[in-house]
Write an enzyme that holds these catalytic residues in place. Structure first.
Site, PDB file in Angstrom:
ATOM      1  N   GLY A 294       0.812  -1.215   0.000  1.00  0.00           N
ATOM      2  CA  GLY A 294       0.000   0.000   0.000  1.00  0.00           C
ATOM      3  C   GLY A 294       0.844   1.263   0.000  1.00  0.00           C
TER       4      GLY A 294
ATOM      5  N   HIS B 201       3.906 -21.427   9.747  1.00  0.00           N
ATOM      6  CA  HIS B 201       5.355 -21.213   9.789  1.00  0.00           C
ATOM      7  C   HIS B 201       5.984 -22.142  10.820  1.00  0.00           C
ATOM      8  CE1 HIS B 201       9.207 -19.282  10.086  1.00  0.00           C
ATOM      9  NE2 HIS B 201       8.895 -18.465   9.107  1.00  0.00           N
TER      10      HIS B 201
ATOM     11  N   ARG C 297       8.666 -24.151   4.136  1.00  0.00           N
ATOM     12  CA  ARG C 297       7.951 -24.035   5.401  1.00  0.00           C
ATOM     13  C   ARG C 297       6.884 -25.100   5.618  1.00  0.00           C
ATOM     14  NH1 ARG C 297       7.369 -17.421   5.385  1.00  0.00           N
ATOM     15  NH2 ARG C 297       9.533 -17.076   5.974  1.00  0.00           N
TER      16      ARG C 297
ATOM     17  N   HIS D   8       0.882 -18.040   9.910  1.00  0.00           N
ATOM     18  CA  HIS D   8       1.777 -16.932   9.649  1.00  0.00           C
ATOM     19  C   HIS D   8       1.349 -16.082   8.463  1.00  0.00           C
ATOM     20  CE1 HIS D   8       5.445 -14.701   9.345  1.00  0.00           C
ATOM     21  NE2 HIS D   8       5.765 -15.220   8.186  1.00  0.00           N
TER      22      HIS D   8
END
Lengths: 250, 637
Positions: free
Chosen positions: B23, B244, B309, B380
């Site tokens: 953003g 995670h 992960r 996560h």
């Protein structure tokens, strides 16, 4: 453990505030300070009372949102620790804990423990950047920076903008915050082109926002959760003096 | 692609919601280009966005190390890491612009780690065999976000961007099918505001907080994306969640959030559990080498502790489910630095990970230089998000989604250090260019009038919803509902899922949602600073999103990346993909308590061979001449 909490309650900017006392049971030492506050709020809401408003977001000590003045110290009794990373093992059963918002004219209270820190944004807007538009950068390795300098710039850039320095300062000065940003750029080659203008504009905005001057008491450094060094303020003064005495626009 | 001339850019208003990497980068760059930008964030400053908490680093195919990296290699690793569930064209573009991102950040003064020669240092991350991760100690997210924040601040100073802090977007306004503005609430005063624009850009992050406990910030939420979904934007792959592997384990029922320990720790830390269950309660230092099971090194010799992960998380769950987990709860594994400290010395380890070790000690009161850390997987990141095309446009014209808020680049599993890369790629380099195509047709539209009926209706619906929350006056707090939802999601739609559990979860979520609208308690009023009211709105949306995630997980009869359906696994417990699910599921809203419609975007791999992911052996990657189109964007129902 069982605690007594004295917390500053204030409905909005205009209202008068006062301390309210609450007692809280079943606090364990593994809880973070803000989790203890969550439990207090749960208790208040079950009693159909308004929760205590406080700023918080990441709860990892990096966003800089949390801002409580606990027992007379910004972010509480532990050094180099934000409120969200403070744990209840730092307190004892039966303790009374006094919790206040940051107190500074430049940080008006919004509600309870929440203050308006937009003055920090204004200081950065005045010059806390390198004017480089997207797409105009050279290859990253075309700007070599010796490791010692890069590390010093990083030390300064670690500031999370929480405002503990202002809350701890008897003059409500934001010099540690300001100096961290000025140092970050003054140390790096990328920051040279705007070096003088930056420090003058940011300093002027700092003063206009109502922050006080620095009298080198060192409280800011002692209370900074990121251990930003007061030597940055020395660098800021040097940068300011140099710019004020030699700036071509003056 | 059409461009918009500088004189016309001045006539166009763009709304950017969110001030994180995507953003802030987008708002700053659009401002630099000459558009009128309004940027919104719910925190007290744009610098607080949760991008700030990213620790480990940011990937880029610079190949400064001369270790065989290339744009193609980053593209290949990302598609493979995502288990072949991402769109080729988008990912290739991401790999291409990764190089410019590092240049841009350095030019802004981001203090990345350097070697003594003054050049940039890199490190390795999971799922790759090259060292392409640039970092700033353990605070890379903070430093690149502050870079984007500085660029944004510069544009605020010039007047190109108007910043709205402490404002939360509560609806998208659409007129004649186009996004024309938003309804936002000033969270300090409670005022409801209308803002018109020629385009609306959502960069509002992910929805991991649907699980209650996650590594997301307390305020991270799905509300903006969810309102867009309710206004017709498709939601892509909602069930793709990243768990995670290296987080600090849960320590009690009061826990409000989980803390991540950067994946970079797996460069030097070795993951193990005791071989024998009876050793689990022992002091780890008393367990001799031959009684330890370094299970990642054992199962995945080629990547060892640096597997992706999803693979590392599931492997931890397997050993804990076998009863070999450690710590009070039995749901933790060791991450041990003893070998690295012996090899490199404590000082080198302190230099690399000092702040992470300090953070660990602050939270657990244990010293990781002396004894191994205990870690366990936690929610996560969400790979799913609003469906977007190659131009990052949702199917609602004029409505764009960037960063974690869209679904686009990571398939079913994101590689470490790729979130920062994607957020900045979307914000600095992709959207500011692609949005010109749409806006080139808007130069004659004139200012968007916020007195139109659509704005009034959207405002009324926002007010009605807020009043509804206040007027329920029930007996349970918002957090209690959130906690209950999180428990359902974690147990039945978490690290592993099965059809039975998912079906149960769907009815449990519906029941919880019903109870919420009868029994939630929100104090105070709508026209004041009221954090409980803000939370109520977010949890109400999570209660709908949770059901959509379950529906999506139930639909996807395969295992891929972070989506592990127990019914679909290989003999050795690895994820078993099914070719007929080689598509993006894009869901269309049909109303609350009504089944959404599934649209399928088929994923066509023209440049990569779809293979079974294998992190146990070395696989040769050839670099063919690429013929890359824009990706195939046809949506098939």
């Amino acid at each position: 453990m069982k605690l007594t909490l004295k917390i500053w309650r204030q409905k909005n900017r205009q209202a008068a505030g006062k301390f309210e006392t609450y007692s809280l049971d079943n606090v364990t030492e593994d809880m973070s300070f803000l989790e203890m506050m969550d439990i207090l709020n749960l208790q208040l809401l079950h009693d159909k009372r308004d929760a205590v408003a406080f700023d918080h977001d990441c709860r990892e000590g990096i966003c800089g949102m949390c801002s409580m003045y606990i027992n007379g110290r910004a972010h509480g009794p532990e050094n180099a620790t934000t409120t969200c990373q403070l744990h209840m093992r730092s307190f004892k059963d039966g303790d009374t804990i006094v919790i206040e918002p940051w107190r500074a004219a430049a940080f008006p209270i919004i509600k309870d423990l929440v203050v308006d820190r937009s003055a920090f944004d204004r200081i950065v807007q005045a010059g806390g950047y390198v004017s480089v538009s997207t797409g105009s950068a050279v290859d990253a390795n075309a700007i070599p920076i010796d490791k010692t300098t890069a590390d010093k710039a990083m030390d300064a850039a670690e500031c999370i903008g929480c405002g503990a320095c202002v809350a701890s300062c008897k003059n409500s000065s934001a010099m540690l915050f300001l100096s961290a940003k000025v140092s970050h750029f003054a140390l790096l080659p990328q920051g040279q082109a705007e070096r003088k203008r930056r420090v003058l504009d940011m300093m002027r905005t700092h003063d206009e926002a109502g922050f006080g001057s620095c009298t080198n008491t060192g409280a800011c450094e002692a209370e900074c959760p990121k251990s930003i060094s007061i030597s940055n303020i020395a660098r800021l003064n040097r940068e300011y003096l140099l710019a004020a005495l030699s700036n071509d626009t003056m | 692609m059409h461009l918009v001339s500088p004189t016309n850019k001045r006539k166009l208003d763009i709304i950017v919601v969110g001030s994180g990497l995507a953003g802030a980068a987008a708002a700053a760059t659009l401002g630099e280009l000459g558009y009128n930008v309004k940027c919104f964030c719910f925190q007290d400053s744009p610098r607080r966005a949760h991008s700030i908490a990213a620790q480990g680093g940011i990937n880029a195919a610079k190949n400064y190390r001369n270790d065989g990296d290339s744009v193609y290699r980053l593209f290949y690793d990302t598609i493979k890491g995502g288990d072949y569930r991402a769109r080729e064209g988008n990912v290739y573009r991401l790999a291409e612009v990764s190089v410019q991102i590092i240049d841009q950040c350095v030019a802004q003064g981001v203090p990345f780690a350097r070697e003594y020669g003054g050049l940039l240092d890199t490190r390795s991350f999971g799922g790759t065999q090259v060292s392409r991760t640039f970092y700033a100690r353990g605070q890379t997210g903070q430093q690149v976000l502050l870079g984007a924040y500085s660029a944004l601040s510069r544009q605020i100073n010039t007047g190109a961007v108007k910043m709205y802090n402490r404002h939360e977007m509560l609806d998208v306004v659409t007129i004649d099918g186009k996004a024309r503005g938003i309804i936002a609430r000033n969270v300090e005063s409670g005022e409801i505001e209308r803002h018109g624009g020629h385009a609306v850009v959502l960069a509002t992050g992910g929805y991991g907080n649907v699980f209650f406990l996650s590594t997301n910030a307390m305020g991270s939420n799905v509300t903006a994306a969810w309102k867009a979904y309710r206004k017709g934007a498709l939601f892509g792959n909602p069930c793709f969640t990243q768990i995670h592997p290296t987080c600090i384990p849960v320590s009690g029922h009061f826990q409000s959030k989980l803390t991540l320990m950067s994946e970079s720790l797996r460069n030097d830390g070795r993951v193990w559990v005791p071989k024998k269950k009876e050793d689990c309660g022992k002091n780890p230092l008393d367990i001799p080498e031959q009684d330890r099971d370094y299970y990642l090194e054992r199962r995945y010799p080629a990547f060892g502790n640096l597997v992706p992960r999803d693979v590392a998380s599931r492997a931890a769950k397997v050993v804990c489910d076998e009863g070999r987990g450690v710590g009070k709860s039995g749901y933790a594994v060791y991450l041990d630095f003893a070998d690295a400290i012996k090899r490199l010395g404590e000082n080198v380890i302190r230099e690399r990970y000092g702040n992470l070790f300090d953070m660990y000690e602050r939270i657990t009161a244990e010293n990781p230089y002396k004894a191994p850390m205990r870690i366990y997987p936690a929610v996560h990141y969400t790979m799913g998000g609003l469906w977007v095309d190659y131009e990052l446009s949702t199917n609602v014209p004029g409505l764009y989604a960037l960063g974690e808020a869209n679904f686009s680049d990571h398939g079913a599993n994101r590689l470490g250090a790729s979130a920062l890369m994607q957020g900045l790629a979307d914000g600095y380099f992709v959207l500011p260019v692609t949005i010109g195509e749409y806006l080139s047709h808007e130069i004659r539209s004139g200012k968007i009038d916020t007195n139109q009926a659509a704005f009034a209706e959207a405002e009324k619906s926002v007010r009605d919803t807020l009043n509804q929350f206040i007027n329920i006056k029930g007996n349970k707090t918002v957090d209690e509902f959130h906690l209950a939802l999180g428990k359902i999601m974690w147990e039945k739609c978490g690290m592993s899922r099965n059809a039975k559990g998912l079906a149960e979860a769907q009815s449990e979520i519906r029941a919880l949602r019903e109870e919420f609208y009868k029994n939630v308690f929100v104090p105070g009023s709508t026209d004041e600073f009221n954090p409980e009211l803000e939370k109520a709105g977010r949890v109400a949306d999570f209660l709908e999103l949770g059901e959509l995630m379950v529906i999506d997980a139930l639909n996807r009869n395969e295992s891929c990346g972070g989506h592990f359906r127990e019914e679909y696994q290989m003999a050795d417990g690895e994820a078993l993909r099914q070719d007929e699910y080689q598509y993006v599921s894009a869901w269309q809203y049909n109303g609350m308590n009504k089944a959404p419609t599934l649209h399928k975007e088929e994923l066509i791999f023209e440049n990569l061979e779809v293979k079974t992911r294998n992190y146990a052996e070395w696989v040769k990657t050839s670099s063919p001449v690429l013929v890359l189109g824009m990706g195939l964007l046809v949506i098939k129902s």
